[in-house]
Design a protein around this motif. Structure first.
Motif, mmCIF file in Angstrom:
data_model
loop_
_atom_site.group_PDB
_atom_site.id
_atom_site.type_symbol
_atom_site.label_atom_id
_atom_site.label_comp_id
_atom_site.label_asym_id
_atom_site.label_seq_id
_atom_site.Cartn_x
_atom_site.Cartn_y
_atom_site.Cartn_z
ATOM 1 N N UNK A 232 0.813 -1.218 0.000
ATOM 2 C CA UNK A 232 0.000 0.000 0.000
ATOM 3 C C UNK A 232 0.850 1.273 0.000
ATOM 4 N N UNK A 233 1.935 1.270 0.756
ATOM 5 C CA UNK A 233 2.792 2.454 0.806
ATOM 6 C C UNK A 233 3.439 2.718 -0.558
ATOM 7 N N UNK A 234 3.918 1.675 -1.198
ATOM 8 C CA UNK A 234 4.531 1.821 -2.524
ATOM 9 C C UNK A 234 3.502 2.288 -3.555
ATOM 10 N N UNK A 235 2.313 1.731 -3.490
ATOM 11 C CA UNK A 235 1.258 2.090 -4.432
ATOM 12 C C UNK A 235 0.862 3.553 -4.267
ATOM 13 N N UNK A 236 0.823 4.016 -3.023
ATOM 14 C CA UNK A 236 0.411 5.412 -2.777
ATOM 15 C C UNK A 236 1.404 6.422 -3.368
ATOM 16 N N UNK A 237 2.636 5.998 -3.618
ATOM 17 C CA UNK A 237 3.648 6.891 -4.206
ATOM 18 C C UNK A 237 3.523 6.989 -5.724
#
Length: 104
Positions: free
Chosen positions: A92-97
């Motif tokens: 999720x953190x990578x996707x949000x970037x």
């Protein structure tokens, strides 16, 4: 039963193994060995699915659909929902970037 859009779901979707364990096996008065025999697979395969240690395969979806009179898509959609939720949680953190593209 249908699997609705799980976008934004706050809890993990129900694993197909849990559906079998909590709904289908008791409703049909089955045992793990009996279910495995009816499906033509090993007891270990069924047990791993029921314990949610194995993902439901397309082949197993076909077998379950035939046995219970529903569709393979029912089973595969349940597994897909779990897989997408798990993937979204892990990245999720990578996707949000990622910045979405605008149409030209």
């Amino acid at each position: 039963m249908t699997i609705t859009n799980t976008a934004g779901m706050q809890r993990k979707p129900t694993h197909p193994g849990e559906m079998l364990r909590e709904d289908f096996i008791p409703d049909y008065n089955l045992t793990v060995s009996g279910l495995a025999s009816l499906l033509g697979v090993s007891r270990q395969s069924v047990n791993e699915l029921l314990r949610e240690r194995r993902a439901l395969s397309p082949e197993m979806a076909l077998r379950l659909a035939r046995l219970f009179g529903n569709s393979p898509e029912f089973w595969l959609n349940a597994q897909r929902a779990v897989d997408l939720w798990t993937a979204a949680e892990s990245v999720s953190e990578e996707i949000s970037r990622i910045t979405p593209l605008d149409a030209a």
